[in-house]
Design an enzyme around this catalytic site. Sequence first.
Site, PDB file in Angstrom:
ATOM      1  N   TYR A 117       0.778  -1.246   0.183  1.00 27.40           N
ATOM      2  CA  TYR A 117      -0.202   0.089   0.074  1.00 27.40           C
ATOM      3  C   TYR A 117       0.914   1.461   0.141  1.00 27.40           C
ATOM      4  O   TYR A 117       0.831   2.043  -0.790  1.00 27.40           O
ATOM      5  CB  TYR A 117      -0.781  -0.006   1.198  1.00 27.40           C
ATOM      6  CG  TYR A 117      -1.812   1.275   1.418  1.00 27.40           C
ATOM      7  CD1 TYR A 117      -2.351   1.969   0.399  1.00 27.40           C
ATOM      8  CD2 TYR A 117      -2.040   1.661   2.759  1.00 27.40           C
ATOM      9  CE1 TYR A 117      -3.084   3.037   0.610  1.00 27.40           C
ATOM     10  CE2 TYR A 117      -2.869   2.673   3.055  1.00 27.40           C
ATOM     11  CZ  TYR A 117      -3.175   3.383   2.065  1.00 27.40           C
ATOM     12  OH  TYR A 117      -4.009   4.429   2.272  1.00 27.40           O
ATOM     13  N   GLY A 169       1.444  -7.876  -1.218  1.00 21.41           N
ATOM     14  CA  GLY A 169       1.493  -6.814  -2.046  1.00 21.41           C
ATOM     15  C   GLY A 169       0.629  -7.494  -3.542  1.00 21.41           C
ATOM     16  O   GLY A 169       0.378  -8.728  -3.668  1.00 21.41           O
ATOM     17  N   PHE A 196       9.662  -0.960   2.690  1.00 19.22           N
ATOM     18  CA  PHE A 196       8.609  -1.033   3.119  1.00 19.22           C
ATOM     19  C   PHE A 196       8.344  -2.463   3.457  1.00 19.22           C
ATOM     20  O   PHE A 196       7.426  -2.624   4.084  1.00 19.22           O
ATOM     21  CB  PHE A 196       7.448  -0.509   1.902  1.00 19.22           C
ATOM     22  CG  PHE A 196       7.695   0.943   1.683  1.00 19.22           C
ATOM     23  CD1 PHE A 196       6.994   1.819   2.349  1.00 19.22           C
ATOM     24  CD2 PHE A 196       8.413   1.446   0.611  1.00 19.22           C
ATOM     25  CE1 PHE A 196       7.262   2.926   2.083  1.00 19.22           C
ATOM     26  CE2 PHE A 196       8.822   2.744   0.447  1.00 19.22           C
ATOM     27  CZ  PHE A 196       7.942   3.717   0.991  1.00 19.22           C
ATOM     28  N   SER A 228       2.814  -6.190   8.772  1.00 18.44           N
ATOM     29  CA  SER A 228       2.742  -5.024   9.378  1.00 18.44           C
ATOM     30  C   SER A 228       1.179  -5.022  10.224  1.00 18.44           C
ATOM     31  O   SER A 228       0.694  -3.987  10.347  1.00 18.44           O
ATOM     32  CB  SER A 228       2.649  -4.015   8.355  1.00 18.44           C
ATOM     33  OG  SER A 228       1.690  -4.311   7.425  1.00 18.44           O
ATOM     34  N   TYR A 279       5.289  -6.256  16.472  1.00 17.75           N
ATOM     35  CA  TYR A 279       5.287  -5.627  15.447  1.00 17.75           C
ATOM     36  C   TYR A 279       5.924  -4.571  15.797  1.00 17.75           C
ATOM     37  O   TYR A 279       7.156  -3.915  15.190  1.00 17.75           O
ATOM     38  CB  TYR A 279       4.069  -5.198  14.777  1.00 17.75           C
ATOM     39  CG  TYR A 279       3.910  -4.229  13.745  1.00 17.75           C
ATOM     40  CD1 TYR A 279       4.708  -4.299  12.500  1.00 17.75           C
ATOM     41  CD2 TYR A 279       3.222  -2.959  13.935  1.00 17.75           C
ATOM     42  CE1 TYR A 279       4.758  -3.298  11.671  1.00 17.75           C
ATOM     43  CE2 TYR A 279       3.290  -1.880  12.825  1.00 17.75           C
ATOM     44  CZ  TYR A 279       4.159  -2.281  11.859  1.00 17.75           C
ATOM     45  OH  TYR A 279       4.160  -1.297  10.812  1.00 17.75           O
ATOM     46  N   LEU A 301     -10.007   0.212   9.451  1.00 14.45           N
ATOM     47  CA  LEU A 301     -11.105   0.778   9.667  1.00 14.45           C
ATOM     48  C   LEU A 301     -11.853   1.456   8.409  1.00 14.45           C
ATOM     49  O   LEU A 301     -12.825   1.295   8.075  1.00 14.45           O
ATOM     50  CB  LEU A 301     -11.329   1.833  10.845  1.00 14.45           C
ATOM     51  CG  LEU A 301     -12.451   2.649  11.095  1.00 14.45           C
ATOM     52  CD1 LEU A 301     -13.547   1.725  11.746  1.00 14.45           C
ATOM     53  CD2 LEU A 301     -12.258   4.040  12.054  1.00 14.45           C
ATOM     54  N   PHE A 359     -15.193  -1.320  17.496  1.00 14.18           N
ATOM     55  CA  PHE A 359     -14.378  -1.839  18.763  1.00 14.18           C
ATOM     56  C   PHE A 359     -14.434  -1.133  19.955  1.00 14.18           C
ATOM     57  O   PHE A 359     -13.275  -0.619  20.192  1.00 14.18           O
ATOM     58  CB  PHE A 359     -13.043  -2.552  18.188  1.00 14.18           C
ATOM     59  CG  PHE A 359     -13.156  -3.300  17.117  1.00 14.18           C
ATOM     60  CD1 PHE A 359     -14.177  -4.350  16.881  1.00 14.18           C
ATOM     61  CD2 PHE A 359     -12.314  -3.320  16.063  1.00 14.18           C
ATOM     62  CE1 PHE A 359     -14.378  -5.167  15.908  1.00 14.18           C
ATOM     63  CE2 PHE A 359     -12.161  -4.048  15.115  1.00 14.18           C
ATOM     64  CZ  PHE A 359     -13.161  -4.936  14.825  1.00 14.18           C
TER      65      PHE A 359
HETATM   66  N1  UDP Z   1     -11.803  -0.376  14.463  1.00 12.70           N
HETATM   67  C1  UDP Z   1     -13.022  -0.584  14.662  1.00 12.70           C
HETATM   68  N2  UDP Z   1     -13.729  -1.600  13.655  1.00 12.70           N
HETATM   69  C2  UDP Z   1     -12.842  -2.073  12.723  1.00 12.70           C
HETATM   70  C3  UDP Z   1     -11.800  -1.940  12.462  1.00 12.70           C
HETATM   71  C4  UDP Z   1     -11.274  -0.918  13.433  1.00 12.70           C
HETATM   72  O1  UDP Z   1     -13.518  -0.124  15.418  1.00 12.70           O
HETATM   73  O2  UDP Z   1     -13.811  -2.876  11.937  1.00 12.70           O
HETATM   74  C5  UDP Z   1     -11.101   0.663  15.165  1.00 12.70           C
HETATM   75  C6  UDP Z   1      -9.810   0.418  15.758  1.00 12.70           C
HETATM   76  O3  UDP Z   1     -10.283  -0.430  17.153  1.00 12.70           O
HETATM   77  C7  UDP Z   1      -8.994   1.319  16.080  1.00 12.70           C
HETATM   78  C8  UDP Z   1      -9.161   2.484  14.772  1.00 12.70           C
HETATM   79  O4  UDP Z   1     -10.618   1.806  14.366  1.00 12.70           O
HETATM   80  O5  UDP Z   1      -9.451   2.335  17.173  1.00 12.70           O
HETATM   81  C9  UDP Z   1      -8.325   2.122  13.865  1.00 12.70           C
HETATM   82  O6  UDP Z   1      -7.870   0.653  13.463  1.00 12.70           O
HETATM   83  P1  UDP Z   1      -6.974   0.212  12.259  1.00 12.70           P
HETATM   84  O7  UDP Z   1      -7.182  -1.172  12.214  1.00 12.70           O
HETATM   85  O8  UDP Z   1      -7.605   1.050  11.127  1.00 12.70           O
HETATM   86  O9  UDP Z   1      -5.754   0.923  12.669  1.00 12.70           O
HETATM   87  P2  UDP Z   1      -4.935   0.720  13.898  1.00 12.70           P
HETATM   88  O10 UDP Z   1      -5.042   2.006  14.960  1.00 12.70           O
HETATM   89  O11 UDP Z   1      -4.927  -0.510  14.792  1.00 12.70           O
HETATM   90  O12 UDP Z   1      -3.389   0.771  13.249  1.00 12.70           O
END
Ligand code: UDP
Length: 328
Positions: free
Chosen positions: A13, A38, A75, A79, A143, A192, A210
Site C-alpha cells: 500500500y 502486495g 517497506f 505489518s 510488530y 477501519l 471496537f
Molecule cells: N476499528 C473498529 N472497527 C473495525 C476496525 C477498526 O472499530 O472493524 C477501530 C480500531 O479499534 C482502532 C481504529 O478503528 O481504534 C483504527 O483501526 P485500524 O485497524 O484501522 O488501525 P490501527 O490504529 O489498529 O493501526
Amino acid sequence: MTRTILVTGGAGYVGAHTVRHLLDNDIHPVVIDNLRTGFRAAVPDGAEFVEASLDDTEALDGLFREYAFDAVMHFAANSLVGESMEKPWLYLNDNVVNGLNLIRRTAEAGVKRFVLSSTANIFDCRTGATLDESAQIAPPSPYGESKHMLERILHWADETLGMRSACLRYFNAAGAHADGGMGEAHDPETHLIPLVLQVALGQREHISVFGDDYDTADGTCVRDYVHVMDLADAHLRVLDALDDQSVRYNLGTGSGHSVLEVIETARTVTGHAIPAIMAPRRPGDPPVLVACSDAITRDLGWRPRHGLKSIIETAWTWHRTHPVGYGR
Ligand code: UDP
C-alpha cells in the site's frame, strides 16, 4: 542524472504510492516484492519489478550488482499489530532478519541512504498524549518491537559506517491516489476506513465499533489518519536531508478522529447509511494515538495536505471504482 532507488515492498500500500510519487519526480524505482501481501497490479508502470523475497540473498545481491542505488526505501514487512501478538516470530524473526540483511547489504554495497517505513507502534501510547520524537519508546507489540530493532540497527550503521537513515513513524496511513487508480487493498482487510467503505458498497452489512467505553470524548478510539500521498511526499523530502545526518520523524496530521467520527464522515462522503454496531474492545488498541509532526515541518517543510474528509473522498473513489481491489 536520474536517481535510482531500491524499493522493497513496492507492491504494497504505502510502498506502491511512494513508487508512484518517485516516478512523478523523475526518480527510477526498482521494486522488490514477494507479492505475499502486495499486488503486481499495484506497481505503477515505469518501475522495474523483481518478484522475490528479502531472504532471497541471490536476488538481492544481483540487484545491488546491477544498479548503483542512490538510496534504499524499505517497506516490505509484516505489518499487523494484532497478528504480531499471535505470531510473534513472523515479526521478531522475519521482519528483523530480513531488515537486518537488507541494511547490511545496503551498507556493504556502499549505498549511503536508507529510509525505513517505521510506525507509531514503537511508542508507549498509554499516556494519550500527542507523540513527538522525544516520546517514550516502549513498543506494545512484536510488530512495534521489530521496527524499533531495525531503527536501532540503523543507528549503529550510521555510528560505525556512516550510512545515513531516515526512520519514518507513520500513524494511521489511509486514503488513495487522487487519480483513483491505486489505493488500499488488504486480504483480509482489517483497517477501519476500507471496512467502513465496504459497508457503503454493500459488501458488508455493518461496521463493528471496537469499544465505546474508552476515556475519549465519544468513548471510541482516536487515531491520527494521514494520507498515503502525504507519506509518499515525506519519503522524497527526507532523501536530501540524509546528506548530513540521520533523521527520525513522526508522521501524522496532529488531529485525532474517533471511530464514530470516521463513520460519520464516510456517511457524508458516500451518501450511504453505513450501519454501525457496538462490539467489544479489540485487545491491544490504545485509546488515543496522535502525532506531533512539527519536527519534519520545521526541518523539511513537510505539511500534510489532506484531512480526514479528503482521505475518505480519495479512498471512496478508489473503492467505488475497484470494488475487488486489484482483483486477486
Ligand atoms: N476499528 C473498529 N472497527 C473495525 C476496525 C477498526 O472499530 O472493524 C477501530 C480500531 O479499534 C482502532 C481504529 O478503528 O481504534 C483504527 O483501526 P485500524 O485497524 O484501522 O488501525 P490501527 O490504529 O489498529 O493501526
